[in-house]
Design a protein around this motif. Structure first.
Motif, short mmCIF file in Angstrom:
data_model
loop_
_atom_site.label_atom_id
_atom_site.label_comp_id
_atom_site.label_asym_id
_atom_site.label_seq_id
_atom_site.Cartn_x
_atom_site.Cartn_y
_atom_site.Cartn_z
N THR A 32 0.85 -1.19 0.00
CA THR A 32 0.00 0.00 0.00
C THR A 32 0.89 1.24 0.00
N VAL A 33 0.74 2.05 -1.02
CA VAL A 33 1.55 3.27 -1.14
C VAL A 33 0.64 4.47 -0.90
N ASP A 34 0.99 5.30 0.06
CA ASP A 34 0.19 6.48 0.37
C ASP A 34 0.32 7.54 -0.71
N GLU A 58 3.51 4.93 4.92
CA GLU A 58 3.34 5.00 6.37
C GLU A 58 2.05 4.34 6.85
N THR A 59 1.01 4.32 6.01
CA THR A 59 -0.26 3.68 6.44
C THR A 59 -0.04 2.20 6.70
N SER A 60 0.68 1.55 5.82
CA SER A 60 1.00 0.12 5.98
C SER A 60 2.49 -0.06 5.72
N PRO A 61 3.32 0.17 6.74
CA PRO A 61 4.76 0.05 6.54
C PRO A 61 5.15 -1.32 5.97
N GLY A 116 7.57 4.58 14.84
CA GLY A 116 7.00 5.71 14.13
C GLY A 116 8.08 6.73 13.79
N TYR A 117 7.63 7.86 13.24
CA TYR A 117 8.59 8.88 12.83
C TYR A 117 9.41 9.38 14.02
N ASP A 171 10.51 -2.15 8.84
CA ASP A 171 9.51 -1.11 9.06
C ASP A 171 9.77 0.06 8.09
N ILE A 172 9.69 -0.24 6.79
CA ILE A 172 9.98 0.78 5.77
C ILE A 172 8.75 1.67 5.59
#
Length: 740
Positions: A260-262, A298-301, A333-334, A372-373
């Motif tokens: 999944t790409v944001d 980031e939604t689905s690393p 997370g970030y 965790d990309i």
């Protein structure tokens, strides 16, 4: 003898006279030189100017100044005449008007009987400068729409340095301008031009074409800037979705491997724009005037910790270095980037102007755990350039590889065949389908279908990459393919390429090997052999990785469908047709009157008629007094694969009807019996019904009680007139097949 005597006498009698003459001439010459060392100006005569309207012969330069043939022209040299001729002449413009009102043009006449690839070439005064201008435009006058006009540029000292481009005519009997787009990588390479009119088309009748005004213009030919867009799509991936995590690729869209790409561009990216283009049927990412850009997941690393490589296909005309950075949020997370792990890898792009496939080991991204990309950052050097991207995915080495042999029945592999060459130069239909005719030598489940629609190009076909280079060095240099054709006499071209070699003018690898075999049967399966050593440039040291099949090569499509299966190295196995010249069929006779060998040999078919018109057959002689069990045996290269059935069929020529033929196959690893033969075997008798003619005799192996498909039978034996003492007869055998 008389003439020789006269010559000798004359030479002897006039010698003093000749010496006198020589002395006088020498004295006269010396005197002249002394008196006339410097001739008067009036002694020099300017060469006469060309007759009015007559051109001078002069090698041209391809530049912004058109080569217009008004006052000069190069020396043309033709080739491919065969039974016709190619005549190139500078003539008065026969149809002055439209885009071409010039006085002179070049006329190209093909007389009937020339080769389909006939053409001509001329040398240039200097190598073509593609550093800024990259499109060659030529005005062409053609008698028909849709004719292939091909411009090939070469180094006149090394014809292997070349690039060729093809365009189709769009009008008939009027002038039009065709554009041939080259790339920066072609700069300063070529000083010879080769032209083909109606390339690979029929040359059965006289035809006339004209051309004029060859000019080198800016960029893509429209004057709108340097050439900077691919004309073909990126190579198709060959890995199955189980071995891939895809960020962007049509091949994996909608599958379980698609991440999944944001977004494919963040608001903090620095570039002009990010768009998507359809190129060669593939959706492709376009980053214009790229400095750097972020891709967010980031939604689905992505957890790519089980992967080994990252793949991306890159096309750019002016980027020297392409950088990729991955950012792993480390499960927290970030977090203000306090514990993120990132690393950037630089990749050289060479050559520019073609697709470059990068497969980067994840270990090159030092310290990144890839569990965790959340971010990927791409950047270009120099900044402000345009980049095309496709097939962005993580991958691992598959448990099974898509290599030879290829049989289309392995459900864990993806067979990515791509068709090409339909009437509009798009793909022709190809698919892996259920075997439409499970009979004869091929009863397997799945096969490759290639349709060649009406009007398809003479070179239409289908290609598939294999995972590793084909190992010709250790497996032999002949390949076999099972083919189902709607007609006999159809040429099938098999080609294999080194995808890492520089592209030719059509964007295909320039290092390849190709061989033609011709079908002998209609509407049934047969096995064709392709001896790769028959191609002059073939070498076992070259890494051939693409395989391509061209059905009915050299002919325009007639709306037919062809099927293919079992692309593999030639070996002594079923089916045994005795036609592969690179194989040695080691048949050994046994059981003559003195218990020695009976005569056996591979010979030319003595009766090419009826059901068997093939070239070579097995001859087994059973001399008078031979043992009742006399016969001939041959080992196979591997155990019999009963996937193809448990019934053996053999074509037999017998001098009598009613002759029992025993077929036997053995497991050579089993313990020997009392005669030293393997104790594990299966044998079945069939009986001839025809005298002095070919027939097919059937042997159902399941009729032998101890037969098992799990046993590794590797020897095959035939016993002619089994159970009877030899009567001095000769038998012939051919086409041993497995079926049901």
């Amino acid at each position: 003898m008389k003439n020789n005597t006269i010559h000798i006498m004359l030479r002897f009698n006039i010698m003093p006279f000749l010496m006198l003459i020589s002395f006088l001439v020498s004295a006269l010459f010396t005197s002249c030189v002394q008196e006339d060392d410097i001739p008067p100006v009036s002694a020099y005569v300017e060469p006469p100017p060309p007759e009015p309207g007559e051109n001078i012969i002069e090698a041209p330069v391809f530049s912004e100044v058109p080569v217009d043939f008004e006052t000069s022209n190069p020396e043309f040299e033709s080739f491919g005449e065969l039974n016709g001729d190619v005549i190139i002449t500078v003539v008065e413009n026969p149809v002055s008007g439209g885009i071409n009102t010039s006085g002179k043009v070049v006329e190209v006449k093909y007389l009937a009987g020339t080769q389909p690839w006939a053409g001509f070439f001329f040398d240039l005064a200097e190598k073509v400068d593609f550093s800024v201008n990259r499109t060659i435009k030529i005005k062409v006058y053609s008698p028909e729409v849709g004719q292939n006009i091909t411009l090939k540029l070469e180094d006149k000292e090394d014809a292997n340095i070349k690039n060729e481009k093809s365009e189709l005519t769009t009008v008939a009997n009027e002038w039009e301008e065709l554009s041939f787009v080259f790339s920066p990588g072609d700069d300063a390479k070529f000083d010879r031009a080769v032209l083909f009119f109606n390339f690979l088309g029929d040359k059965d009748a006289d035809t006339t074409h004209y051309f004029d005004d060859i000019v080198l213009v800016e960029g893509d030919g429209s004057g709108g800037g340097p050439a900077g867009e691919p004309t073909v799509g990126a190579p198709a991936p060959i890995l199955t979705e189980a071995d891939v995590i895809s960020i962007y690729s049509d091949a994996y869209a909608g599958t379980s491997s698609a991440a999944t790409v944001d977004m494919f561009v963040t608001d903090w990216s620095v570039l002009a724009s990010q768009t998507e283009a359809l190129i060669g049927g593939n959706n492709t990412l376009v980053y214009s005037e790229l400095n750097f850009a972020g891709i967010i997941t980031e939604t689905s690393p992505i957890d790519a910790s089980g992967m080994e490589f990252f793949h991306v296909d890159v096309w750019t005309s002016d980027v020297s270095t392409f950088k990729i950075k991955f950012v792993d949020f480390n499960g927290t997370g970030y977090n203000n980037n306090t514990d993120n792990i990132e690393f950037e890898v630089e990749n050289a792009i060479d050559p520019a102007g073609e697709w470059i496939s990068l497969d980067i080991p994840l270990s090159d991204f030092v310290g990144v755990p890839f569990s965790d990309i959340n971010q990927m950052v791409i950047s270009a050097v120099p900044a402000g350039t345009t980049v095309f991207l496709d097939n962005l995915y993580f991958w691992k080495q598959p448990a099974e590889f898509n290599n030879l042999p290829v049989n289309f029945d392995n459900s864990s592999l993806t067979y990515n065949w791509t068709g090409f060459g339909d009437p509009g130069f798009g793909p022709i239909p190809t698919a892996i389908i259920a075997n439409p005719d499970p009979s004869g030598i091929n009863i397997t489940t799945n096969v490759l279908e290639i349709q060649k629609p009406v009007g398809s190009q003479v070179w239409a076909g289908a290609s598939m990459p294999v995972f590793n280079p084909i190992d010709f060095a250790n497996n032999g240099t002949t390949l076999t393919i099972k083919v189902w054709s709607p007609r006999a006499g159809v040429p099938i071209l098999f080609k294999t390429e080194d995808p890492s070699s520089p592209p030719d003018g059509n964007g295909n690898p320039s290092v390849f090997a190709e061989v033609i075999a011709t079908t002998t049967k209609a509407n049934q399966w047969e096995e064709l052999s392709f001896d790769m050593t028959s191609f002059a440039g073939f070498s076992t040291s070259i890494n051939y990785e693409n395989i391509i099949i061209f059905p009915d090569f050299g002919n325009v499509g007639q709306g037919e469908t062809f099927y293919f299966d079992d692309i593999e190295f030639a070996s002594i196995k079923f089916p045994i047709n005795l036609e592969t010249s690179s194989l040695t069929y080691t048949w050994s006779g046994f059981g003559d009157p003195g218990f020695g060998p009976i005569p056996t040999a591979i010979i030319s078919n003595p009766d090419p008629s009826g059901i068997n018109t093939s070239g070579t057959v097995l001859e087994v002689q059973k001399p008078a007094g031979s043992q009742v069990w006399a016969g001939a045996a041959m080992p196979l290269d591997a155990p019999i694969d009963f996937t193809y059935g448990t019934t053996v069929k053999i074509k037999v020529w017998s001098p009598r009807a009613g002759v029992p033929i025993l077929f036997k196959t053995e497991d050579p690893s089993s313990p020997p019996d009392g005669n030293g033969n393997p104790s594990v075997f299966v044998e079945v008798i069939g009986t001839t019904n025809t005298a002095n003619g070919w027939e097919e005799v059937t042997f159902d192996l399941t009729s032998f009680g101890s037969f098992s498909t799990s046993i590794e039978y590797e020897n095959v034996i035939v016993f002619p007139d089994f159970g009877s003492t030899g009567q001095g007869e000769t038998f012939y055998f051919d086409d041993f097949i497995l079926t049901n």
